[in-house]
Design a protein around this motif. Structure first.
Motif, PDB file in Angstrom:
ATOM      1  N   ALA A 128     -29.436 -35.591 103.677  1.00 26.23           N
ATOM      2  CA  ALA A 128     -29.842 -35.171 104.786  1.00 26.23           C
ATOM      3  C   ALA A 128     -31.729 -35.209 104.165  1.00 26.23           C
ATOM      4  O   ALA A 128     -32.600 -35.066 105.086  1.00 26.23           O
ATOM      5  CB  ALA A 128     -29.421 -33.992 105.058  1.00 26.23           C
ATOM      6  N   ASP A 129     -31.715 -34.435 102.777  1.00 27.42           N
ATOM      7  CA  ASP A 129     -32.632 -34.456 102.700  1.00 27.42           C
ATOM      8  C   ASP A 129     -33.581 -35.794 102.389  1.00 27.42           C
ATOM      9  O   ASP A 129     -34.666 -36.182 102.941  1.00 27.42           O
ATOM     10  CB  ASP A 129     -33.121 -34.836 101.212  1.00 27.42           C
ATOM     11  N   ARG A 130     -32.786 -37.191 102.475  1.00 24.49           N
ATOM     12  CA  ARG A 130     -33.580 -38.599 102.756  1.00 24.49           C
ATOM     13  C   ARG A 130     -33.671 -38.898 103.965  1.00 24.49           C
ATOM     14  O   ARG A 130     -35.063 -38.989 104.626  1.00 24.49           O
ATOM     15  CB  ARG A 130     -32.798 -39.974 101.819  1.00 24.49           C
ATOM     16  N   ALA A 131     -32.987 -38.412 105.012  1.00 23.34           N
ATOM     17  CA  ALA A 131     -33.088 -38.111 106.277  1.00 23.34           C
ATOM     18  C   ALA A 131     -34.273 -37.442 107.016  1.00 23.34           C
ATOM     19  O   ALA A 131     -35.491 -37.776 107.336  1.00 23.34           O
ATOM     20  CB  ALA A 131     -32.001 -38.234 107.298  1.00 23.34           C
ATOM     21  N   ILE A 132     -34.336 -36.550 106.319  1.00 26.58           N
ATOM     22  CA  ILE A 132     -35.653 -35.614 106.581  1.00 26.58           C
ATOM     23  C   ILE A 132     -37.230 -36.101 105.924  1.00 26.58           C
ATOM     24  O   ILE A 132     -38.515 -36.155 106.625  1.00 26.58           O
ATOM     25  CB  ILE A 132     -35.431 -34.245 106.441  1.00 26.58           C
ATOM     26  N   LYS A 133     -36.984 -36.714 105.312  1.00 27.29           N
ATOM     27  CA  LYS A 133     -38.315 -37.657 104.588  1.00 27.29           C
ATOM     28  C   LYS A 133     -39.148 -38.303 105.319  1.00 27.29           C
ATOM     29  O   LYS A 133     -39.785 -38.707 105.642  1.00 27.29           O
ATOM     30  CB  LYS A 133     -37.877 -38.408 102.783  1.00 27.29           C
ATOM     31  N   VAL A 134     -37.518 -39.708 105.550  1.00 24.58           N
ATOM     32  CA  VAL A 134     -38.220 -40.825 106.478  1.00 24.58           C
ATOM     33  C   VAL A 134     -38.242 -40.504 107.860  1.00 24.58           C
ATOM     34  O   VAL A 134     -39.218 -40.636 108.085  1.00 24.58           O
ATOM     35  CB  VAL A 134     -37.020 -41.573 106.484  1.00 24.58           C
ATOM     36  N   LEU A 135     -37.591 -39.207 108.487  1.00 22.79           N
ATOM     37  CA  LEU A 135     -38.642 -39.054 109.157  1.00 22.79           C
ATOM     38  C   LEU A 135     -39.888 -37.948 109.578  1.00 22.79           C
ATOM     39  O   LEU A 135     -40.439 -38.244 110.067  1.00 22.79           O
ATOM     40  CB  LEU A 135     -37.795 -37.998 109.731  1.00 22.79           C
ATOM     41  N   GLU A 136     -40.107 -36.951 109.334  1.00 21.30           N
ATOM     42  CA  GLU A 136     -41.295 -36.455 108.719  1.00 21.30           C
ATOM     43  C   GLU A 136     -42.445 -37.577 108.179  1.00 21.30           C
ATOM     44  O   GLU A 136     -42.978 -37.454 108.066  1.00 21.30           O
ATOM     45  CB  GLU A 136     -41.170 -35.084 107.916  1.00 21.30           C
ATOM     46  N   SER A 137     -42.265 -38.621 107.445  1.00 27.56           N
ATOM     47  CA  SER A 137     -43.254 -39.361 106.943  1.00 27.56           C
ATOM     48  C   SER A 137     -43.225 -40.541 108.159  1.00 27.56           C
ATOM     49  O   SER A 137     -43.925 -41.478 107.760  1.00 27.56           O
ATOM     50  CB  SER A 137     -43.036 -39.821 105.911  1.00 27.56           C
ATOM     51  N   PHE A 138     -42.327 -40.363 109.130  1.00 28.29           N
ATOM     52  CA  PHE A 138     -43.423 -42.008 110.408  1.00 28.29           C
ATOM     53  C   PHE A 138     -44.043 -40.991 111.028  1.00 28.29           C
ATOM     54  O   PHE A 138     -44.139 -39.588 110.863  1.00 28.29           O
ATOM     55  CB  PHE A 138     -41.429 -41.626 110.986  1.00 28.29           C
ATOM     56  N   THR A 139     -44.777 -41.882 110.723  1.00 29.22           N
ATOM     57  CA  THR A 139     -46.371 -41.879 112.132  1.00 29.22           C
ATOM     58  C   THR A 139     -46.565 -43.333 113.014  1.00 29.22           C
ATOM     59  O   THR A 139     -45.674 -44.324 112.199  1.00 29.22           O
ATOM     60  CB  THR A 139     -47.294 -41.267 111.735  1.00 29.22           C
ATOM     61  N   GLY A 140     -46.447 -43.475 114.440  1.00 30.25           N
ATOM     62  CA  GLY A 140     -46.749 -44.650 115.203  1.00 30.25           C
ATOM     63  C   GLY A 140     -46.068 -44.949 116.260  1.00 30.25           C
ATOM     64  O   GLY A 140     -45.851 -43.450 116.875  1.00 30.25           O
ATOM     65  N   GLU A 141     -45.526 -45.668 116.588  1.00 23.87           N
ATOM     66  CA  GLU A 141     -44.583 -45.905 117.218  1.00 23.87           C
ATOM     67  C   GLU A 141     -43.251 -45.904 117.516  1.00 23.87           C
ATOM     68  O   GLU A 141     -43.246 -47.166 116.770  1.00 23.87           O
ATOM     69  CB  GLU A 141     -45.610 -47.027 118.781  1.00 23.87           C
ATOM     70  N   ILE A 142     -42.556 -45.838 118.734  1.00 25.64           N
ATOM     71  CA  ILE A 142     -40.993 -46.300 118.870  1.00 25.64           C
ATOM     72  C   ILE A 142     -40.695 -46.781 120.319  1.00 25.64           C
ATOM     73  O   ILE A 142     -41.582 -46.383 121.167  1.00 25.64           O
ATOM     74  CB  ILE A 142     -40.305 -45.333 117.781  1.00 25.64           C
ATOM     75  N   GLU A 143     -40.223 -47.836 119.553  1.00 26.25           N
ATOM     76  CA  GLU A 143     -39.311 -48.553 120.896  1.00 26.25           C
ATOM     77  C   GLU A 143     -38.189 -47.635 121.668  1.00 26.25           C
ATOM     78  O   GLU A 143     -37.617 -47.502 120.748  1.00 26.25           O
ATOM     79  CB  GLU A 143     -39.251 -50.287 121.127  1.00 26.25           C
ATOM     80  N   ILE A 144     -38.699 -47.269 123.206  1.00 23.68           N
ATOM     81  CA  ILE A 144     -37.244 -46.632 123.747  1.00 23.68           C
ATOM     82  C   ILE A 144     -36.627 -47.573 124.738  1.00 23.68           C
ATOM     83  O   ILE A 144     -35.626 -47.195 124.951  1.00 23.68           O
ATOM     84  CB  ILE A 144     -38.096 -45.292 124.180  1.00 23.68           C
ATOM     85  N   TYR A 145     -37.876 -48.617 124.968  1.00 26.95           N
ATOM     86  CA  TYR A 145     -36.987 -49.740 125.420  1.00 26.95           C
ATOM     87  C   TYR A 145     -37.579 -51.274 125.289  1.00 26.95           C
ATOM     88  O   TYR A 145     -38.710 -50.514 125.741  1.00 26.95           O
ATOM     89  CB  TYR A 145     -35.964 -49.209 127.138  1.00 26.95           C
ATOM     90  N   PRO A 146     -36.830 -51.911 126.256  1.00 30.28           N
ATOM     91  CA  PRO A 146     -37.789 -52.811 126.178  1.00 30.28           C
ATOM     92  C   PRO A 146     -39.054 -53.357 126.928  1.00 30.28           C
ATOM     93  O   PRO A 146     -39.548 -52.906 127.725  1.00 30.28           O
ATOM     94  CB  PRO A 146     -36.704 -54.068 125.921  1.00 30.28           C
ATOM     95  N   GLY A 147     -40.009 -53.244 126.138  1.00 33.64           N
ATOM     96  CA  GLY A 147     -41.689 -52.858 126.954  1.00 33.64           C
ATOM     97  C   GLY A 147     -41.853 -51.633 126.609  1.00 33.64           C
ATOM     98  O   GLY A 147     -43.551 -51.958 127.370  1.00 33.64           O
ATOM     99  N   LYS A 148     -41.125 -50.623 126.526  1.00 30.97           N
ATOM    100  CA  LYS A 148     -41.908 -49.738 126.264  1.00 30.97           C
ATOM    101  C   LYS A 148     -42.027 -48.791 125.103  1.00 30.97           C
ATOM    102  O   LYS A 148     -40.750 -48.451 124.588  1.00 30.97           O
ATOM    103  CB  LYS A 148     -40.953 -48.733 127.588  1.00 30.97           C
ATOM    104  N   THR A 149     -43.270 -48.100 123.962  1.00 31.30           N
ATOM    105  CA  THR A 149     -43.266 -47.045 123.313  1.00 31.30           C
ATOM    106  C   THR A 149     -43.385 -46.170 123.975  1.00 31.30           C
ATOM    107  O   THR A 149     -44.416 -46.045 124.542  1.00 31.30           O
ATOM    108  CB  THR A 149     -44.131 -47.937 122.164  1.00 31.30           C
ATOM    109  N   VAL A 150     -43.098 -45.357 122.676  1.00 37.35           N
ATOM    110  CA  VAL A 150     -43.690 -43.448 122.839  1.00 37.35           C
ATOM    111  C   VAL A 150     -44.329 -43.648 121.666  1.00 37.35           C
ATOM    112  O   VAL A 150     -44.187 -44.052 120.262  1.00 37.35           O
ATOM    113  CB  VAL A 150     -42.869 -42.627 123.221  1.00 37.35           C
ATOM    114  N   LYS A 151     -45.495 -42.730 121.712  1.00 33.26           N
ATOM    115  CA  LYS A 151     -46.711 -42.412 120.392  1.00 33.26           C
ATOM    116  C   LYS A 151     -45.963 -41.687 119.391  1.00 33.26           C
ATOM    117  O   LYS A 151     -45.581 -39.874 120.619  1.00 33.26           O
ATOM    118  CB  LYS A 151     -48.426 -42.399 120.998  1.00 33.26           C
ATOM    119  N   ILE A 152     -45.300 -41.311 118.498  1.00 36.54           N
ATOM    120  CA  ILE A 152     -44.661 -40.254 118.516  1.00 36.54           C
ATOM    121  C   ILE A 152     -46.091 -39.685 117.342  1.00 36.54           C
ATOM    122  O   ILE A 152     -46.480 -39.901 116.521  1.00 36.54           O
ATOM    123  CB  ILE A 152     -43.477 -40.426 116.890  1.00 36.54           C
ATOM    124  N   MET A 153     -46.375 -38.144 117.207  1.00 35.74           N
ATOM    125  CA  MET A 153     -47.394 -37.475 117.072  1.00 35.74           C
ATOM    126  C   MET A 153     -46.678 -36.669 115.876  1.00 35.74           C
ATOM    127  O   MET A 153     -47.914 -36.758 114.549  1.00 35.74           O
ATOM    128  CB  MET A 153     -48.461 -36.261 117.910  1.00 35.74           C
TER     129      MET A 153
END
Length: 135
Positions: A80-105
């Motif tokens: 859980a600690d590792r998963a939290i670290k990975v998620l909280e340290s992420f900034t940028g965009e993720i692809e939600i379906y081919p060709g469509k990304t969202v910006k994580i704030m």
């Protein structure tokens, strides 16, 4: 795909998590007889506030609940600690379906279940992630 799938991909792309859980990152519930460790996630519906002119604001929110299961409480806590670290340290965009990304704030994680600590299995750690993003 969806925000949930993009978040799952973030976890799968982390070497430490992948070596630990392999493909055992699943929605809703885990196979009770399956091997551990494992991660289970559930999400709320995305929420967007409606503005006075009837349009929607340019940010949305979603909450994803996670269960991290391990052979022991310590193993589940480390996962859980590792998963939290990975998620909280992420900034940028993720692809939600081919060709469509969202910006994580913002991704903000918080433990849950502390008030029911003695009712939880001894090999489970739960946390919630609140995500604010631009759709």
């Amino acid at each position: 795909m969806s925000i949930e799938a993009g978040i799952k991909d973030l976890l799968k792309n982390d070497t430490d998590i992948w070596q630990s859980v392999n493909s055992r990152i699943t929605p809703l519930e885990r196979d009770e007889s399956g091997p551990l460790p494992a991660i289970v996630y559930r999400s709320s519906e995305p929420q967007q506030e409606r503005l006075l002119d009837g349009s929607f604001e340019n940010i949305a929110r979603i909450t994803i609940s996670f269960e991290c299961w391990g052979g022991t409480y310590i193993a589940a806590k480390i996962l859980a600690d590792r998963a939290i670290k990975v998620l909280e340290s992420f900034t940028g965009e993720i692809e939600i379906y081919p060709g469509k990304t969202v910006k994580i704030m913002i991704i903000n994680a918080a433990p849950v279940g502390e008030d029911k600590e003695f009712n939880l299995p001894t090999n489970l750690v739960e946390f919630e992630v609140n995500i604010i993003y631009q759709p």
